[in-house]
Write an enzyme that holds these catalytic residues in place. Structure first.
Site, PDB file in Angstrom:
ATOM      1  N   HIS A   1       0.810  -1.216   0.000  1.00  0.00           N
ATOM      2  CA  HIS A   1       0.000   0.000   0.000  1.00  0.00           C
ATOM      3  C   HIS A   1       0.850   1.274   0.000  1.00  0.00           C
ATOM      4  CE1 HIS A   1      -3.126  -2.791   0.548  1.00  0.00           C
ATOM      5  NE2 HIS A   1      -3.181  -2.817   1.857  1.00  0.00           N
TER       6      HIS A   1
ATOM      7  N   GLN B   1      -7.612   8.987   4.258  1.00  0.00           N
ATOM      8  CA  GLN B   1      -8.753   8.582   5.066  1.00  0.00           C
ATOM      9  C   GLN B   1      -8.430   8.764   6.533  1.00  0.00           C
ATOM     10  OE1 GLN B   1      -8.878   4.402   3.876  1.00  0.00           O
ATOM     11  NE2 GLN B   1      -7.919   3.818   5.789  1.00  0.00           N
TER      12      GLN B   1
END
Ligand code: BG6
Length: 489
Positions: free
Chosen positions: A241, A378
Site C-alpha cells: 500500500h 482517510q
C-alpha cells in the site's frame, strides 16, 4: 441483443473479504447501473449452501453506504436474483467443470466473459487457478482472475507464485489488487500533480525536503493474528500500500493515462530505489494497556499468535530514490496497528524559504515556517496546504493557516469504496490500478533483504502500549534526517 454475458465468480464466497467488501461493492455497482446488462454473480466455496442461503448471507452484508438510498430494497432484491451459489473444493477440476456447466446455462449462448475473484488463502490460489482455467474459463470471451495479496513472503516465493500463475494465465489476465490504488485520494494524486501548474514544478529535491507516508489503525490484529504473524506490518502495509502510493507520488509524467504507460513509470521509480537497510528501519509491537478500566490486549495475547512472536505490528522506515529528481530526499514511511488514531496520509514538507525575511517571526523554529501539503487519504478525506500569513492587525505577526479542500464540505456525493472502482475496472479490462508482475518483483527486491535480516537476527521490536502513538524510535529515525513527523503537530 448481442451483448456478451459477464459472470463474476467469487471464489471463497463465505470468507471475510467477500462479505465485507466484494458483495457490497458488486451491489453498489449494480445500484449505480455500472454492471454489464447480462451479468451473473456466483459464490463458490466448500460449504454446502443453496442459492437461497447464499442470497440470505449476501443480503446481510449489503449494509453498505447504499442502504439509505431510494429504492434500495427493490434494487437489492433484483440484485440478489442474479446471485447464485456453487459448492466445490478449491482444487477440484471436476467441481469447477460443474460450475462451468451452470455458467454456460445462464449465459444462454452469448459470448461469455468470466471474472474470477480469488478471495482465498495463497496456498490454494494456484490449485484454484489451475482448475478454473482448465475447466471454467471462457471459450469465446475473456477470462480474468483477480488475486489479493499476500503475493508471497519475499522475492523467491513471489517469483514462484508468478511462475505458477503464468502456467495457466497470461499476464494480462491477472489482476493483482492493491486496494489502496482504488482509494479516491490516491487516484487523485496524479490529477493534483499533472493538472495543476503550481505543484509539478515544485515536485523534486529542489523544493521538497521530505515526504511522509503514514498509515495507522486504532485497532489491533483482532482475530487475524494467525495470518498476520506470518507476514507482519512491513509485508502487510509497507511493501504494497505505502510503496504503491510512493511510486505514484514520485513517478515521472507518463506518456499517457493508459495503464501500461503509468505502470512503466511506477516501475522505474521502484527500480531506482535503494533496498532498505536495517539501520533505516524501526520495528515495534504493541503491548497491553489499561485505560479507563478497560484492558486493551497485547499482540501476543491473541491465541493464534505465539507468545514469543517478534513480528512487527509497527514499522518506520526511511527510503531513498536514487534518481535525478529525488536524490537525497528521505521518503519516510510509518505503519502501525493498535495506535491512537486511524488515518492514512501523505505529507510533503517543503524546504525553507531561502533568506526568508520573516524567519525571525518564528524564532529558531524554522520547521514551523515551512509549507506542508497534506493529502489525507482517510478518514475524512482532505487536501490542505499549510501556508504562512500575517495575523490581521497593526502589528506584524505571522501565523500558519490551512488552504483546505475538505471533501465532505466540497462534495455532497459519497466517495465510493475502493473495491467498487477496482471491480469495475477489472470488468472493463482497465489495468491502470492493478499491479504488474515487474512492479511486484521490484517491490519485493526492495524489502526482501531487510525482512530476511530482521528474521535471521531475531530483531526485538520496540514495545509500545496499545492505543499509544507508537515507539519513540520512530522519532529518532526521523531526526537522523532532520525530519519531524507531521502527524505529531
Ligand atoms: C489490508 C491489510 O490490506 O488493508 C489490513 O491486510 C488492513 O491489515 C487493511 O487493516 C486496511 O485497509 P483500509 O482500506 O481499511 O484502510
Amino acid at each position: 441483443d448481442k451483448e456478451p454475458a459477464v459472470s463474476i465468480t467469487v471464489v471463497g464466497a463465505s470468507g471475510d473479504l467477500a462479505k465485507k467488501k466484494i458483495f457490497p461493492a458488486l451491489f453498489a455497482l449494480y445500484y449505480e447501473d455500472c454492471l454489464p446488462k447480462h451479468f451473473t454473480v456466483y459464490g463458490y466455496a466448500r460449504s454446502k449452501m443453496t442459492d437461497a442461503e447464499l442470497r440470505n448471507m449476501v443480503s446481510k452484508t449489503l449494509t453498505c453506504r447504499i442502504d439509505k438510498r431510494e429504492n434500495c430494497s427493490e434494487k437489492m432484491e433484483q440484485f440478489l436474483k442474479r446471485c447464485f451459489y456453487h459448492s466445490g473444493q478449491y482444487d477440484s477440476q471436476e467441481n469447477f467443470a460443474e460450475l462451468d456447466k451452470k455458467l454456460k446455462e445462464r449465459e444462454g449462448g452469448r459470448v461469455s466473459n468470466r471474472l474470477f475473484y480469488l478471495s482465498i488463502p495463497p496456498n490454494i490460489f494456484i490449485d484454484s487457478v489451475r482448475c478454473a482455467s482448465l475447466s471454467a474459463s471462457s471459450g469465446n470471451g475473456w477470462t480474468r482472475v483477480i488475486v489479493e495479496k499476500p503475493f508471497g513472503r519475499d522475492s523467491e516465493s513471489s517469483a514462484a507464485l508468478t511462475k505458477a500463475l503464468k502456467q495457466y494465465l497470461e499476464e494480462d489476465q491477472i489482476f493483482r489488487i492493491d486496494h489502496y490504488l482504488g482509494k479516491e485520494l490516491v487516484e487523485n494524486l496524479s490529477v493534483l500533480r499533472f493538472s495543476n501548474l503550481i505543484f509539478e514544478p515544485l515536485w523534486s529535491r529542489q523544493y521538497i525536503r521530505n515526504v511522509q507516508l503514514i498509515f495507522s489503525e486504532d485497532f489491533g490484529t483482532e482475530g487475524r493474528g494467525g495470518y498476520f504473524d506470518n507476514y507482519g506490518i512491513i509485508r502487510d502495509i509497507m511493501q504494497n500500500h505505502l510503496l504503491q502510493i510512493l511510486a505514484l507520488f514520485a513517478m515521472e509524467t507518463p506518456v499517457s493515462l493508459a495503464g501500461e504507460d503509468i505502470r512503466n513509470e511506477k516501475v522505474k521509480v521502484l527500480r531506482s530505489m535503494r533496498p532498505l537497510q536495517l539501520e533505516n528501519v524501526v520495528v515495534g509491537q504493541y503491548k497491553s494497556h489499561i485505560k479507563g478500566g478497560v484492558t486493551y490486549p497485547a499482540y501476543t495475547d491473541d491465541k493464534t499468535v505465539p507468545k514469543d512472536s517478534l513480528t512487527p505490528t509497527f514499522a518506520a522506515a526511511a527510503l531513498f530514490i536514487d534518481n535525478a529528481r529525488w536524490d537525497g530526499v528521505p521518503f519516510l514511511m510509518k505503519a502501525g496497528k493498535a495506535l491512537q488514531t486511524k488515518r492514512a496520509e501523505i505529507r510533503v514538507q517543503f524546504r525553507h524559504v531561502p533568506g526568508n525575511l520573516y524567519n525571525r517571526n518564528f524564532g529558531t523554529d524554522l520547521d514551523q515556517a515551512t509549507n506542508e501539503l497534506v493529502i489525507r487519504v482517510q478518514p475524512d478525506e482532505a487536501i490542505y496546504l499549510k501556508i504562512n500569513n500575517k495575523v490581521p492587525g497593526l502589528g506584524m505577526r505571522l501565523d500558519r493557516s490551512n488552504l483546505n479542500l475538505h471533501y465532505a464540505a466540497r462534495y455532497s456525493k459519497e466517495i465510493p469504496d475502493a473495491y467498487e472502482r477496482l471491480l469495475l475496472d477489472a470488468i472493463e479490462g482497465e489495468r491502470r490500478l492493478f499491479i504488474r508482475s515487474d512492479e511486484l518483483d521490484a517491490a519485493w527486491a526492495l524489502f526482501t533483504p531487510l525482512l530476511k535480516e530482521l528474521e535471521e537476527k531475531k530483531i526485538i521490536p520496540e514495545y509500545y502500549p496499545h492505543g499509544s502513538r507508537g515507539p519513540v524510535g520512530a522519532h529518532y529515525l526521523a531526526a537522523r534526517y532532520n525530519v519531524r513527523w507531521g502527524d505529531f503537530g
